[in-house]
Design a protein around this motif. Structure first.
Motif, PDB file in Angstrom:
ATOM      1  N   VAL A 295      -5.063  -2.444 -12.857  1.00 19.04           N
ATOM      2  CA  VAL A 295      -4.791  -1.645 -11.659  1.00 19.04           C
ATOM      3  C   VAL A 295      -5.476  -2.289 -10.455  1.00 19.04           C
ATOM      4  N   ASP A 296      -6.726  -2.705 -10.617  1.00 22.51           N
ATOM      5  CA  ASP A 296      -7.446  -3.377  -9.525  1.00 22.51           C
ATOM      6  C   ASP A 296      -6.716  -4.641  -9.092  1.00 22.51           C
ATOM      7  N   GLY A 297      -6.222  -5.414 -10.050  1.00 18.85           N
ATOM      8  CA  GLY A 297      -5.478  -6.634  -9.722  1.00 18.85           C
ATOM      9  C   GLY A 297      -4.191  -6.324  -8.986  1.00 18.85           C
ATOM     10  N   ALA A 298      -3.488  -5.294  -9.420  1.00 22.95           N
ATOM     11  CA  ALA A 298      -2.242  -4.901  -8.758  1.00 22.95           C
ATOM     12  C   ALA A 298      -2.522  -4.434  -7.336  1.00 22.95           C
ATOM     13  N   LEU A 299      -3.567  -3.648  -7.159  1.00 21.81           N
ATOM     14  CA  LEU A 299      -3.909  -3.169  -5.818  1.00 21.81           C
ATOM     15  C   LEU A 299      -4.319  -4.312  -4.907  1.00 21.81           C
ATOM     16  N   ALA A 300      -5.032  -5.300  -5.434  1.00 17.90           N
ATOM     17  CA  ALA A 300      -5.435  -6.459  -4.621  1.00 17.90           C
ATOM     18  C   ALA A 300      -4.204  -7.221  -4.140  1.00 17.90           C
ATOM     19  N   VAL A 301      -3.220  -7.373  -5.002  1.00 18.97           N
ATOM     20  CA  VAL A 301      -1.987  -8.064  -4.622  1.00 18.97           C
ATOM     21  C   VAL A 301      -1.243  -7.266  -3.554  1.00 18.97           C
TER      22      VAL A 301
ATOM     23  N   ALA B  18      -6.276 -13.403  -3.664  1.00 17.30           N
ATOM     24  CA  ALA B  18      -5.360 -12.560  -4.441  1.00 17.30           C
ATOM     25  C   ALA B  18      -4.548 -13.384  -5.439  1.00 17.30           C
ATOM     26  N   GLY B  19      -4.691 -14.708  -5.388  1.00 19.03           N
ATOM     27  CA  GLY B  19      -3.982 -15.578  -6.322  1.00 19.03           C
ATOM     28  C   GLY B  19      -2.529 -15.817  -5.969  1.00 19.03           C
ATOM     29  N   LEU B  20      -2.147 -15.533  -4.723  1.00 24.39           N
ATOM     30  CA  LEU B  20      -0.753 -15.693  -4.320  1.00 24.39           C
ATOM     31  C   LEU B  20      -0.474 -17.039  -3.674  1.00 24.39           C
ATOM     32  N   VAL B  21      -1.523 -17.701  -3.194  1.00 23.78           N
ATOM     33  CA  VAL B  21      -1.386 -18.962  -2.475  1.00 23.78           C
ATOM     34  C   VAL B  21      -2.369 -19.969  -3.062  1.00 23.78           C
ATOM     35  N   THR B  22      -1.935 -21.213  -3.153  1.00 25.70           N
ATOM     36  CA  THR B  22      -2.819 -22.299  -3.576  1.00 25.70           C
ATOM     37  C   THR B  22      -3.013 -23.257  -2.404  1.00 25.70           C
TER      38      THR B  22
ATOM     39  N   SER C 167       6.302 -13.280  -9.416  1.00 25.80           N
ATOM     40  CA  SER C 167       6.206 -12.387 -10.577  1.00 25.80           C
ATOM     41  C   SER C 167       4.984 -11.472 -10.460  1.00 25.80           C
ATOM     42  N   ARG C 168       3.894 -11.957  -9.878  1.00 31.99           N
ATOM     43  CA  ARG C 168       2.703 -11.124  -9.706  1.00 31.99           C
ATOM     44  C   ARG C 168       2.959 -10.022  -8.678  1.00 31.99           C
ATOM     45  N   MET C 169       3.708 -10.338  -7.614  1.00 34.35           N
ATOM     46  CA  MET C 169       4.033  -9.311  -6.621  1.00 34.35           C
ATOM     47  C   MET C 169       4.934  -8.244  -7.245  1.00 34.35           C
TER      48      MET C 169
END
Length: 106
Positions: A16-22, A69-73, A91-93
């Motif tokens: 849930v924390d990971g989803a909210l961070a995204v 958030a792990g969305l960009v490298t 897929s993470r979003m």
């Protein structure tokens, strides 16, 4: 008076924390614009600034939020830093939305 409904969480607190961070990362209009630009292909900050009308230090902050958030490298090319969507960003979003599958990375 409304009846109370018991809700059962299907995701772990970490997921849930990971989803909210995204979701928090993509909720900002500047970061959304950055993601739109990177969806076309990798870009350096100088190219991103042409499309995102914010001062350089503020753009760097938004890129850091997206990286965290792990969305960009990011990768260094000489004195330039190139940014790209992470391979699993889409897929993470999607997984962060209610009903999506579990987000493993926090």
């Amino acid at each position: 008076m409304a009846d109370s409904i018991a809700l059962e969480l299907t995701l772990s607190p970490t997921a849930v924390d990971g989803a909210l961070a995204v979701l928090q990362a993509v909720a900002d209009p500047v970061r959304w614009t950055v993601l739109e630009q990177l969806s076309v292909g990798p870009s350096c900050v100088c190219n991103l600034q042409e499309h995102v009308q914010v001062p350089g230090n503020l753009l760097s902050y938004h890129l850091k939020v997206l990286r965290d958030a792990g969305l960009v490298t990011s990768s260094r090319r000489g004195r330039w830093i190139d940014y790209a969507l992470a391979d699993d960003a889409r897929s993470r979003m999607a997984a962060a939305l209610p009903g999506g599958r579990s987000v493993a990375r926090a």
